[in-house]
Design an enzyme around this catalytic site. Sequence first.
Site, mmCIF file in Angstrom:
data_model
loop_
_atom_site.group_PDB
_atom_site.id
_atom_site.type_symbol
_atom_site.label_atom_id
_atom_site.label_comp_id
_atom_site.label_asym_id
_atom_site.label_seq_id
_atom_site.Cartn_x
_atom_site.Cartn_y
_atom_site.Cartn_z
ATOM 1 N N CYS A 110 0.855 -1.187 0.000
ATOM 2 C CA CYS A 110 0.000 0.000 0.000
ATOM 3 C C CYS A 110 0.888 1.234 0.000
ATOM 4 O O CYS A 110 1.901 1.273 0.702
ATOM 5 C CB CYS A 110 -0.876 -0.029 1.249
ATOM 6 S SG CYS A 110 -1.978 1.384 1.399
ATOM 7 N N HIS A 153 -9.359 -3.493 -2.341
ATOM 8 C CA HIS A 153 -8.315 -2.782 -1.589
ATOM 9 C C HIS A 153 -8.686 -1.289 -1.486
ATOM 10 O O HIS A 153 -8.578 -0.691 -0.409
ATOM 11 C CB HIS A 153 -6.954 -2.970 -2.268
ATOM 12 C CG HIS A 153 -5.821 -2.237 -1.616
ATOM 13 N ND1 HIS A 153 -4.801 -2.883 -0.938
ATOM 14 C CD2 HIS A 153 -5.528 -0.912 -1.532
ATOM 15 C CE1 HIS A 153 -3.947 -1.983 -0.458
ATOM 16 N NE2 HIS A 153 -4.357 -0.770 -0.825
ATOM 17 N N GLU A 154 -9.127 -0.711 -2.608
ATOM 18 C CA GLU A 154 -9.458 0.725 -2.609
ATOM 19 C C GLU A 154 -10.742 1.032 -1.826
ATOM 20 O O GLU A 154 -10.798 2.016 -1.082
ATOM 21 C CB GLU A 154 -9.573 1.260 -4.044
ATOM 22 C CG GLU A 154 -8.350 1.039 -4.928
ATOM 23 C CD GLU A 154 -7.034 1.399 -4.282
ATOM 24 O OE1 GLU A 154 -7.012 2.222 -3.352
ATOM 25 O OE2 GLU A 154 -6.002 0.835 -4.698
ATOM 26 N N HIS A 157 -10.197 1.246 1.823
ATOM 27 C CA HIS A 157 -9.673 2.541 2.299
ATOM 28 C C HIS A 157 -10.811 3.510 2.627
ATOM 29 O O HIS A 157 -10.690 4.330 3.533
ATOM 30 C CB HIS A 157 -8.762 3.184 1.249
ATOM 31 C CG HIS A 157 -7.350 2.695 1.261
ATOM 32 N ND1 HIS A 157 -6.543 2.753 2.385
ATOM 33 C CD2 HIS A 157 -6.570 2.155 0.283
ATOM 34 C CE1 HIS A 157 -5.338 2.269 2.086
ATOM 35 N NE2 HIS A 157 -5.327 1.898 0.816
HETATM 36 C C1 NB4 Z 1 -3.040 -0.953 -4.392
HETATM 37 C C2 NB4 Z 1 -2.971 -2.429 -4.732
HETATM 38 C C3 NB4 Z 1 -2.432 -3.309 -3.639
HETATM 39 C C4 NB4 Z 1 -3.026 -4.669 -3.879
HETATM 40 C C5 NB4 Z 1 -1.066 -5.347 -7.228
HETATM 41 C C6 NB4 Z 1 -0.024 -4.288 -7.447
HETATM 42 C C7 NB4 Z 1 1.129 -2.431 -6.674
HETATM 43 C C8 NB4 Z 1 -0.692 -0.571 -5.136
HETATM 44 C C9 NB4 Z 1 -1.715 -0.298 -4.054
HETATM 45 C C10 NB4 Z 1 -4.225 -4.494 -4.741
HETATM 46 C C11 NB4 Z 1 -4.312 -3.028 -5.042
HETATM 47 C C12 NB4 Z 1 -1.858 1.211 -3.997
HETATM 48 C C13 NB4 Z 1 -3.903 2.175 -3.118
HETATM 49 C C14 NB4 Z 1 1.821 -2.360 -7.887
HETATM 50 C C15 NB4 Z 1 1.530 -3.313 -8.857
HETATM 51 C C16 NB4 Z 1 1.962 -4.452 -10.984
HETATM 52 C C17 NB4 Z 1 1.508 -3.997 -12.318
HETATM 53 C C18 NB4 Z 1 2.025 -2.615 -14.200
HETATM 54 C C19 NB4 Z 1 2.927 -1.569 -14.730
HETATM 55 C C20 NB4 Z 1 3.303 -0.748 -12.553
HETATM 56 C C21 NB4 Z 1 2.443 -1.831 -11.959
HETATM 57 C C22 NB4 Z 1 2.954 -2.271 -10.636
HETATM 58 F F1 NB4 Z 1 2.697 -1.416 -8.073
HETATM 59 N N1 NB4 Z 1 0.204 -3.385 -6.488
HETATM 60 N N2 NB4 Z 1 1.383 -1.504 -5.680
HETATM 61 N N3 NB4 Z 1 0.452 -1.207 -4.762
HETATM 62 N N4 NB4 Z 1 -2.655 1.643 -2.885
HETATM 63 N N5 NB4 Z 1 0.610 -4.265 -8.629
HETATM 64 N N6 NB4 Z 1 2.117 -3.332 -10.099
HETATM 65 N N7 NB4 Z 1 2.409 -2.996 -12.865
HETATM 66 O O1 NB4 Z 1 -0.920 -0.238 -6.281
HETATM 67 O O2 NB4 Z 1 -2.137 1.691 -1.664
HETATM 68 O O3 NB4 Z 1 -4.707 2.168 -2.002
HETATM 69 O O4 NB4 Z 1 2.899 -0.430 -13.875
HETATM 70 NI NI NI Z 2 -3.677 1.169 -0.316
#
Ligand code: NB4
Ligand code: NI
Length: 185
Positions: A110, A153-154, A157
Amino acid sequence: MIAMDQIIREGDPILRQKTEKVELPASEEDKETLSEMLQFVKNSQDDEMVKKYQLRPGVGLAAPQIGISKRMLAVHFTDFHDKSYSYGLFNPKILSHSVEKTYLQNGEGCLSVDRDVPGIVPRYARITVKATTLEGEEVKLRLKGYAAIVLQHEIDHLDGVMFYDHINQDNPFQPPENSTPAEEM
Ligand code: NB4
Ligand code: NI
Protein backbone atom coordinates in the site's frame (compact mmCIF):
# COMPACT_ATOMS: atom_id res chain seq x y z
CA MET A 1 0.17 17.30 -9.51
CA ILE A 2 -0.03 14.84 -6.62
CA ALA A 3 3.44 13.78 -5.40
CA MET A 4 4.60 11.15 -2.91
CA ASP A 5 4.98 13.69 -0.09
CA GLN A 6 1.21 14.26 -0.16
CA ILE A 7 0.46 10.61 0.43
CA ILE A 8 -0.87 10.11 3.96
CA ARG A 9 1.03 7.38 5.79
CA GLU A 10 -0.12 4.74 8.25
CA GLY A 11 -0.54 6.14 11.74
CA ASP A 12 -2.58 9.13 10.54
CA PRO A 13 -6.12 8.67 11.92
CA ILE A 14 -7.68 9.85 8.64
CA LEU A 15 -6.83 6.44 7.14
CA ARG A 16 -9.02 4.82 9.81
CA GLN A 17 -12.08 7.03 9.29
CA LYS A 18 -15.17 6.03 7.39
CA THR A 19 -15.47 8.51 4.53
CA GLU A 20 -18.41 10.71 3.54
CA LYS A 21 -20.46 10.13 0.40
CA VAL A 22 -19.78 12.57 -2.41
CA GLU A 23 -22.77 14.72 -3.27
CA LEU A 24 -23.81 14.10 -6.86
CA PRO A 25 -23.63 15.54 -9.41
CA ALA A 26 -20.05 16.00 -8.31
CA SER A 27 -18.72 19.54 -7.83
CA GLU A 28 -15.99 20.83 -10.11
CA GLU A 29 -13.64 20.63 -7.12
CA ASP A 30 -14.38 16.95 -6.46
CA LYS A 31 -14.03 16.14 -10.16
CA GLU A 32 -10.71 17.98 -10.27
CA THR A 33 -9.43 16.06 -7.22
CA LEU A 34 -10.51 12.71 -8.65
CA SER A 35 -8.94 13.39 -12.04
CA GLU A 36 -5.68 14.36 -10.29
CA MET A 37 -5.84 11.07 -8.40
CA LEU A 38 -6.27 9.14 -11.65
CA GLN A 39 -3.39 11.08 -13.20
CA PHE A 40 -1.21 10.21 -10.20
CA VAL A 41 -1.88 6.50 -10.69
CA LYS A 42 -1.10 6.80 -14.41
CA ASN A 43 2.12 8.75 -13.67
CA SER A 44 3.18 6.08 -11.19
CA GLN A 45 3.29 3.63 -14.12
CA ASP A 46 5.23 5.93 -16.41
CA ASP A 47 8.98 5.26 -16.16
CA GLU A 48 9.96 8.87 -16.86
CA MET A 49 7.56 10.30 -14.27
CA VAL A 50 8.61 7.67 -11.73
CA LYS A 51 12.26 8.62 -12.17
CA LYS A 52 11.67 12.37 -12.21
CA TYR A 53 9.37 12.49 -9.17
CA GLN A 54 10.42 9.30 -7.37
CA LEU A 55 6.94 7.85 -7.43
CA ARG A 56 6.12 4.44 -6.07
CA PRO A 57 4.30 2.41 -8.70
CA GLY A 58 0.66 1.74 -8.00
CA VAL A 59 -2.55 0.59 -9.62
CA GLY A 60 -4.99 2.54 -7.45
CA LEU A 61 -5.48 5.41 -5.02
CA ALA A 62 -8.26 6.27 -2.57
CA ALA A 63 -9.11 9.84 -1.47
CA PRO A 64 -8.22 9.34 2.23
CA GLN A 65 -4.65 8.61 1.06
CA ILE A 66 -4.37 12.26 0.05
CA GLY A 67 -6.14 13.43 3.19
CA ILE A 68 -9.64 13.73 1.75
CA SER A 69 -12.26 11.79 3.68
CA LYS A 70 -14.68 11.28 0.79
CA ARG A 71 -15.85 8.23 -1.16
CA MET A 72 -13.68 8.60 -4.25
CA LEU A 73 -11.09 6.28 -5.78
CA ALA A 74 -9.01 5.95 -8.91
CA VAL A 75 -7.75 2.75 -10.55
CA HIS A 76 -5.61 2.20 -13.64
CA PHE A 77 -4.32 -1.22 -14.61
CA THR A 78 -4.41 -4.06 -17.11
CA ASP A 79 -5.40 -7.53 -15.96
CA PHE A 80 -4.05 -10.96 -16.86
CA HIS A 81 -6.47 -11.17 -19.79
CA ASP A 82 -5.08 -7.88 -21.19
CA LYS A 83 -8.28 -6.10 -20.28
CA SER A 84 -7.63 -2.54 -19.14
CA TYR A 85 -9.40 -0.69 -16.39
CA SER A 86 -9.11 3.04 -15.95
CA TYR A 87 -11.66 4.73 -13.74
CA GLY A 88 -12.24 7.56 -11.37
CA LEU A 89 -15.20 6.50 -9.27
CA PHE A 90 -17.53 8.36 -6.92
CA ASN A 91 -19.45 6.51 -4.20
CA PRO A 92 -18.47 2.97 -5.24
CA LYS A 93 -20.52 0.29 -3.55
CA ILE A 94 -20.17 -3.49 -3.59
CA LEU A 95 -23.66 -4.72 -4.48
CA SER A 96 -22.84 -8.42 -4.30
CA HIS A 97 -19.90 -10.77 -4.03
CA SER A 98 -19.03 -14.43 -4.49
CA VAL A 99 -18.60 -16.88 -1.65
CA GLU A 100 -15.37 -17.97 -3.32
CA LYS A 101 -12.25 -16.03 -2.36
CA THR A 102 -9.02 -15.14 -4.08
CA TYR A 103 -5.73 -13.47 -3.19
CA LEU A 104 -2.42 -12.26 -4.56
CA GLN A 105 0.19 -14.92 -3.92
CA ASN A 106 2.80 -12.33 -2.91
CA GLY A 107 0.42 -10.42 -0.67
CA GLU A 108 -0.39 -6.71 -1.03
CA GLY A 109 1.44 -3.44 -0.62
CA CYS A 110 0.00 0.00 0.00
CA LEU A 111 1.28 3.47 -0.85
CA SER A 112 0.36 4.52 2.68
CA VAL A 113 2.42 1.73 4.24
CA ASP A 114 6.21 2.13 4.16
CA ARG A 115 6.98 -1.40 5.29
CA ASP A 116 6.54 -4.88 4.00
CA VAL A 117 3.64 -6.71 5.64
CA PRO A 118 3.86 -10.32 4.52
CA GLY A 119 0.83 -12.58 4.26
CA ILE A 120 -2.21 -13.51 2.23
CA VAL A 121 -5.00 -10.94 2.04
CA PRO A 122 -8.26 -12.84 1.42
CA ARG A 123 -10.55 -11.09 -1.07
CA TYR A 124 -13.82 -12.04 -2.76
CA ALA A 125 -13.13 -13.70 -6.12
CA ARG A 126 -15.97 -11.83 -7.85
CA ILE A 127 -17.74 -8.59 -7.01
CA THR A 128 -20.33 -6.34 -8.59
CA VAL A 129 -19.66 -2.65 -7.95
CA LYS A 130 -22.04 0.22 -8.56
CA ALA A 131 -20.50 3.69 -8.87
CA THR A 132 -20.62 7.00 -10.71
CA THR A 133 -17.71 7.68 -13.03
CA LEU A 134 -15.66 10.85 -13.32
CA GLU A 135 -17.75 11.55 -16.42
CA GLY A 136 -20.94 11.38 -14.35
CA GLU A 137 -22.13 8.06 -15.70
CA GLU A 138 -23.69 5.45 -13.41
CA VAL A 139 -21.98 2.11 -13.94
CA LYS A 140 -22.24 -1.43 -12.68
CA LEU A 141 -18.89 -3.22 -12.92
CA ARG A 142 -18.63 -7.00 -12.76
CA LEU A 143 -15.08 -7.77 -11.67
CA LYS A 144 -13.16 -10.93 -11.00
CA GLY A 145 -9.70 -11.99 -9.91
CA TYR A 146 -7.02 -9.30 -10.00
CA ALA A 147 -9.50 -6.51 -10.87
CA ALA A 148 -11.78 -7.53 -8.00
CA ILE A 149 -8.81 -7.48 -5.60
CA VAL A 150 -7.72 -3.97 -6.61
CA LEU A 151 -11.24 -2.56 -6.18
CA GLN A 152 -11.65 -4.23 -2.78
CA HIS A 153 -8.32 -2.78 -1.59
CA GLU A 154 -9.46 0.73 -2.61
CA ILE A 155 -13.02 0.43 -1.28
CA ASP A 156 -11.56 -0.78 2.03
CA HIS A 157 -9.67 2.54 2.30
CA LEU A 158 -13.03 4.34 2.09
CA ASP A 159 -14.12 2.37 5.16
CA GLY A 160 -10.91 2.89 7.14
CA VAL A 161 -9.72 -0.66 6.54
CA MET A 162 -6.06 -1.50 5.78
CA PHE A 163 -5.01 -4.61 3.83
CA TYR A 164 -3.20 -6.15 6.80
CA ASP A 165 -6.41 -6.12 8.85
CA HIS A 166 -7.39 -9.17 6.75
CA ILE A 167 -4.18 -11.19 7.23
CA ASN A 168 -4.48 -14.30 9.42
CA GLN A 169 -2.36 -13.42 12.47
CA ASP A 170 -1.48 -17.00 13.42
CA ASN A 171 -0.69 -18.23 9.94
CA PRO A 172 -0.16 -15.34 7.50
CA PHE A 173 0.33 -17.54 4.43
CA GLN A 174 -2.59 -19.92 5.04
CA PRO A 175 -4.86 -19.66 1.98
CA PRO A 176 -8.48 -18.99 2.97
CA GLU A 177 -11.15 -21.69 2.58
CA ASN A 178 -12.78 -21.84 -0.82
CA SER A 179 -10.07 -19.86 -2.58
CA THR A 180 -7.81 -19.90 -5.63
CA PRO A 181 -4.90 -17.50 -6.13
CA ALA A 182 -5.44 -14.71 -8.66
CA GLU A 183 -3.59 -14.58 -11.95
CA GLU A 184 -1.33 -11.55 -11.75
CA MET A 185 0.15 -9.25 -14.30
C1 NB4 B 1 -3.04 -0.95 -4.39
C2 NB4 B 1 -2.97 -2.43 -4.73
C3 NB4 B 1 -2.43 -3.31 -3.64
C4 NB4 B 1 -3.03 -4.67 -3.88
C5 NB4 B 1 -1.07 -5.35 -7.23
C6 NB4 B 1 -0.02 -4.29 -7.45
C7 NB4 B 1 1.13 -2.43 -6.67
C8 NB4 B 1 -0.69 -0.57 -5.14
C9 NB4 B 1 -1.72 -0.30 -4.05
C10 NB4 B 1 -4.22 -4.49 -4.74
C11 NB4 B 1 -4.31 -3.03 -5.04
C12 NB4 B 1 -1.86 1.21 -4.00
C13 NB4 B 1 -3.90 2.18 -3.12
C14 NB4 B 1 1.82 -2.36 -7.89
C15 NB4 B 1 1.53 -3.31 -8.86
C16 NB4 B 1 1.96 -4.45 -10.98
C17 NB4 B 1 1.51 -4.00 -12.32
C18 NB4 B 1 2.03 -2.61 -14.20
C19 NB4 B 1 2.93 -1.57 -14.73
C20 NB4 B 1 3.30 -0.75 -12.55
C21 NB4 B 1 2.44 -1.83 -11.96
C22 NB4 B 1 2.95 -2.27 -10.64
F1 NB4 B 1 2.70 -1.42 -8.07
N1 NB4 B 1 0.20 -3.38 -6.49
N2 NB4 B 1 1.38 -1.50 -5.68
N3 NB4 B 1 0.45 -1.21 -4.76
N4 NB4 B 1 -2.66 1.64 -2.89
N5 NB4 B 1 0.61 -4.26 -8.63
N6 NB4 B 1 2.12 -3.33 -10.10
N7 NB4 B 1 2.41 -3.00 -12.86
O1 NB4 B 1 -0.92 -0.24 -6.28
O2 NB4 B 1 -2.14 1.69 -1.66
O3 NB4 B 1 -4.71 2.17 -2.00
O4 NB4 B 1 2.90 -0.43 -13.88
NI1 NI C 1 -3.68 1.17 -0.32
